[in-house]
Motif scaffolding. Structure first.
Motif, PDB file in Angstrom:
ATOM      1  N   GLN A   1      43.146  36.051  40.483  1.00  0.00           N
ATOM      2  CA  GLN A   1      43.670  37.139  39.861  1.00  0.00           C
ATOM      3  C   GLN A   1      43.676  37.917  41.410  1.00  0.00           C
ATOM      4  O   GLN A   1      44.590  39.432  41.436  1.00  0.00           O
ATOM      5  CB  GLN A   1      43.713  37.856  38.548  1.00  0.00           C
ATOM      6  CG  GLN A   1      44.374  38.678  38.587  1.00  0.00           C
ATOM      7  CD  GLN A   1      44.686  39.145  36.978  1.00  0.00           C
ATOM      8  OE1 GLN A   1      42.357  39.399  36.681  1.00  0.00           O
ATOM      9  NE2 GLN A   1      44.867  39.378  35.931  1.00  0.00           N
ATOM     10  N   PHE A   2      42.886  38.198  42.267  1.00  0.00           N
ATOM     11  CA  PHE A   2      41.921  39.579  43.196  1.00  0.00           C
ATOM     12  C   PHE A   2      42.796  39.372  44.220  1.00  0.00           C
ATOM     13  O   PHE A   2      43.746  38.508  45.156  1.00  0.00           O
ATOM     14  CB  PHE A   2      40.846  38.819  42.996  1.00  0.00           C
ATOM     15  CG  PHE A   2      40.425  39.973  44.224  1.00  0.00           C
ATOM     16  CD1 PHE A   2      39.850  41.121  43.655  1.00  0.00           C
ATOM     17  CD2 PHE A   2      40.853  39.900  45.516  1.00  0.00           C
ATOM     18  CE1 PHE A   2      39.140  42.140  44.761  1.00  0.00           C
ATOM     19  CE2 PHE A   2      39.952  40.299  46.468  1.00  0.00           C
ATOM     20  CZ  PHE A   2      39.579  41.632  46.604  1.00  0.00           C
ATOM     21  N   LYS A   3      43.803  40.643  44.260  1.00  0.00           N
ATOM     22  CA  LYS A   3      44.055  40.885  45.811  1.00  0.00           C
ATOM     23  C   LYS A   3      43.393  42.290  46.058  1.00  0.00           C
ATOM     24  O   LYS A   3      43.291  43.237  45.098  1.00  0.00           O
ATOM     25  CB  LYS A   3      46.118  41.350  44.731  1.00  0.00           C
ATOM     26  CG  LYS A   3      46.355  40.692  44.349  1.00  0.00           C
ATOM     27  CD  LYS A   3      48.170  41.546  43.395  1.00  0.00           C
ATOM     28  CE  LYS A   3      48.719  40.095  42.686  1.00  0.00           C
ATOM     29  NZ  LYS A   3      49.740  41.826  42.822  1.00  0.00           N
ATOM     30  N   THR A   4      42.857  42.283  47.531  1.00  0.00           N
ATOM     31  CA  THR A   4      42.316  43.360  47.463  1.00  0.00           C
ATOM     32  C   THR A   4      43.617  44.757  48.344  1.00  0.00           C
ATOM     33  O   THR A   4      44.135  44.640  47.105  1.00  0.00           O
ATOM     34  CB  THR A   4      42.362  42.621  49.637  1.00  0.00           C
ATOM     35  OG1 THR A   4      41.421  41.757  49.956  1.00  0.00           O
ATOM     36  CG2 THR A   4      41.627  44.286  49.910  1.00  0.00           C
ATOM     37  N   PRO A   5      42.553  45.430  47.226  1.00  0.00           N
ATOM     38  CA  PRO A   5      43.379  46.271  47.567  1.00  0.00           C
ATOM     39  C   PRO A   5      44.008  47.425  48.298  1.00  0.00           C
ATOM     40  O   PRO A   5      42.735  47.959  49.139  1.00  0.00           O
ATOM     41  CB  PRO A   5      42.842  47.983  46.314  1.00  0.00           C
ATOM     42  CG  PRO A   5      41.432  47.428  46.159  1.00  0.00           C
ATOM     43  CD  PRO A   5      41.124  45.918  46.444  1.00  0.00           C
ATOM     44  N   ARG A   6      44.495  47.738  48.544  1.00  0.00           N
ATOM     45  CA  ARG A   6      45.678  48.264  50.093  1.00  0.00           C
ATOM     46  C   ARG A   6      45.243  49.475  50.790  1.00  0.00           C
ATOM     47  O   ARG A   6      45.230  50.503  51.597  1.00  0.00           O
ATOM     48  CB  ARG A   6      47.066  47.685  50.346  1.00  0.00           C
ATOM     49  CG  ARG A   6      47.415  46.213  50.676  1.00  0.00           C
ATOM     50  CD  ARG A   6      46.162  45.939  51.803  1.00  0.00           C
ATOM     51  NE  ARG A   6      45.812  44.438  51.356  1.00  0.00           N
ATOM     52  CZ  ARG A   6      45.487  43.292  52.451  1.00  0.00           C
ATOM     53  NH1 ARG A   6      44.095  43.744  52.532  1.00  0.00           N
ATOM     54  NH2 ARG A   6      45.241  41.652  52.619  1.00  0.00           N
TER      55      ARG A   6
END
Length: 614
Positions: free
Chosen positions: A579-584
């Motif tokens: 589920q991980f997305k690097t927070p931009r």
């Protein structure tokens, strides 16, 4: 209703011939069903809303606006018109008090007449550092099975795979926990991997994941990744395609493999399992599958020695020679990882997975041969009731705060137009009504009568200090310009990035954090910083920089492994790797502390110096 056309409202679960025999014709039932519902998408949507509202008649959330109407006596068209005129648009915050009461054990019909026993953790909520719950029902698992089966049918037309083949899936469950009221909470993917539908999907497509449930649900992504890689290589000749929820997980796994390949080859040679796998259940499950295979180990070792020399270019086809394609979500915030994945894939087709959110699935990729940058998603009109807010770029209004779009009134799916940008609004079977998703999409065309959407960006402005307005997409383009200089003038490689609008001192300024692989001269990094500063095209930013009401952009170079620390922090907050997305962009103090502690060099832009002196 004819036998070939399943009921419009319920997920299609009786695909009599939807197994894959590799000839491209075996998926007729599910594709012909979608052809039917997409042909009549507007009618299907009206009927779907009718069913959602009849099914949830009398719930507390809707009583305020619909309580005085006898909606059970209304026809579908009249109810659709009433619904859009009296029920207001909502954000997640409007549903939070009801969801919290459900989590605390309130069994009254607050959002749905169906009992809610499971809640999903939204990925955006976890990235922001607080947990955000979304109702998850059997309908959620069924629509997941449906879109996976439908998407597989379209892929098999172009990339037919063998029955009984295997899939190398980098999939991860997080630990589930109970709320005060006894509801089960976890990520949506965790619920799905634990559901009956996940097993049904494997049997229907006749393709089985390399890893057993004990590896998927192991709870430690590092141990799970090692086992995924080990089993994927143990079955290397049988792997038909490679997949993950987001391509970040896949790139992360192959980066890990670069470090651990010798250990993995030793385990394959001896039929053993590394001591780094601590989970007794995971150890037993893997050791029950593998057996000593010295010939395969020797072959893999030779391949890896050759790959090391070329910086692992073409790793995927070299190690999985029968893989037909790579499949994952590759749009939006995942696009920055495409370059690295293409490096590993060396021409193997990259197929973008389907479009959805924790709240609902939205669209299916019916053109799997398109590159990820050009992919569109055909809306599946039976998943939720969709509305679309027309958006117009707000180029002239530079008032502080605000947004970068001017909105028109929401319209139904049947009225949207090619070339127009919209924000997606959902009404779901799981109890969300006219919920703004925050996604900006553009209509690229139509599949029969249903729109094909191109994902543009998240609507939320992520960088704003003064009259400047920059979205995630704006930041992504700027970073691409800066990293182009990095690639052209050095052997450095951008691993990952994020940003922060620093207003702790006046004037405020943007900070962009880069993790870089390889040594890069300070002169080149300074040039990258300048290039990014002058690449922000937003008029408000340019004006503010020229008048020094926004200070020079700051580039912070991070030590190796910083983004893995951010990932570990994210997972410690209750989410799964899948589920991980690097927070931009982040304001999360925990992440900022990691970023600032790991900063090794800082550069300030001189791009606007001459204009400030004039």
């Amino acid at each position: 209703m004819p036998q070939h056309q399943p009921t419009l409202m319920e997920p299609v679960l009786s695909y009599n011939n939807s197994t894959n025999n590799g000839n491209g014709n075996s998926d007729y039932d599910i594709i012909s069903w979608f052809e039917d519902v997409s042909q009549n998408a507007g009618f299907v949507q009206t009927q779907l809303l009718f069913q959602i509202l009849k099914q949830n008649y009398g719930v507390e959330y809707l009583k305020k606006w619909l309580g005085s109407y006898n909606i059970l006596e209304m026809d579908a068209c009249a109810l659709e018109s009433l619904f859009s005129s009296v029920v207001p648009l909502a954000s997640h915050a409007d549903f939070e008090p009801f969801i919290q009461r459900i989590a605390d054990g309130d069994t009254a019909p607050l959002l749905t007449q169906q009992p809610i026993t499971t809640l999903s953790l939204s990925s955006s909520g976890t990235t922001e550092g607080r947990q955000k719950f979304v109702p998850f029902t059997r309908h959620s698992a069924q629509t997941t099975l449906q879109i996976f089966t439908l998407a597989a049918a379209y892929r098999s037309r172009i990339y037919p795979i063998r029955q009984g083949g295997r899939i190398l899936e980098f999939i991860y469950s997080s630990n589930r926990f109970k709320t005060k009221g006894g509801l089960t909470v976890g990520t949506a993917t965790t619920h799905y991997y634990a559901s009956e539908e996940f097993n049904i999907k494997q049997h229907k497509t006749k393709s089985f994941t390399c890893s057993p449930q004990e590896v998927i649900s192991g709870g430690d992504y590092k141990q799970s990744t090692y086992c995924h890689l080990l089993l994927g290589l143990f079955f290397s000749d049988q792997v038909e395609f490679i997949t993950s929820a987001f391509i970040y997980s896949m790139v992360q796994a192959f980066t890990t493999f670069e470090e651990l390949w010798r250990e993995i080859c030793n385990d394959i040679r001896d039929g053993t399992l590394s001591s780094r796998i601590k989970s007794p259940k995971m150890r037993k499950a893997v050791l029950d599958i593998i057996s000593p295979n010295p010939n395969l180990a020797a072959k893999l070792e030779d391949a890896c020695k050759g790959l090391e020399v070329v910086d692992w270019f073409g790793l995927i086809p070299k190690l999985w020679p029968n893989a037909k394609y790579v499949y994952s979500i590759m749009t939006g915030s995942m696009q920055p990882y495409l370059k690295k994945l293409r490096h590993y894939a060396n021409g193997l087709p990259l197929v973008s997975a389907d479009y959805g959110s924790t709240e609902s699935w939205i669209g299916v990729n019916v053109d799997p041969s398109l590159p990820p940058e050009d992919v569109t998603f055909a809306v599946v009109p039976t998943f939720s009731y969709f509305e679309f807010i027309p958006l117009h770029r707000n180029e002239k209004n530079f008032s502080s705060g605000g947004d970068d779009f001017i909105e028109d009134k929401p319209i139904p799916l049947s009225q949207i137009k090619v070339g127009q940008e919209y924000e997606v609004v959902l009404t779901t079977f799981t109890g969300l009504y006219r919920c703004r998703l925050g996604d900006v999409v553009e209509v690229a065309g139509f599949h029969n009568g249903t729109p094909k959407l191109n994902f543009v960006c998240r609507r939320k402005l992520i960088l704003t200090i003064n009259i400047d307005k920059n979205t995630e997409k704006d930041l992504q383009l700027v970073v691409e310009r800066g990293s182009h200089i990095l690639n052209m003038t050095s052997r450095g490689e951008l691993v990952d990035f994020t940003s922060y609008a620093d207003v702790s001192k006046q004037p405020g300024h943007y900070v962009i954090y880069w993790e870089i692989k390889g040594e890069v001269e300070d002169k080149i990094l300074g040039a990258c910083c300048n290039e990014m500063d002058k690449s922000f095209a937003d008029h408000g930013y340019v004006v503010s920089r020229k008048t020094n009401s926004i200070g020079p952009l700051e580039l912070c170079v991070l030590e190796s492994g910083t983004f893995k620390k951010i990932l570990d922090s994210f997972i410690a907050n209750g989410a799964a790797l899948s589920q991980f997305k690097t927070p931009r962009c982040t304001n999360n103090h925990v992440l900022l502390k990691i970023l600032n502690t790991c900063t090794t060099k800082k550069f300030r832009s001189t791009a606007y110096n001459s204009s400030m002196e004039q």
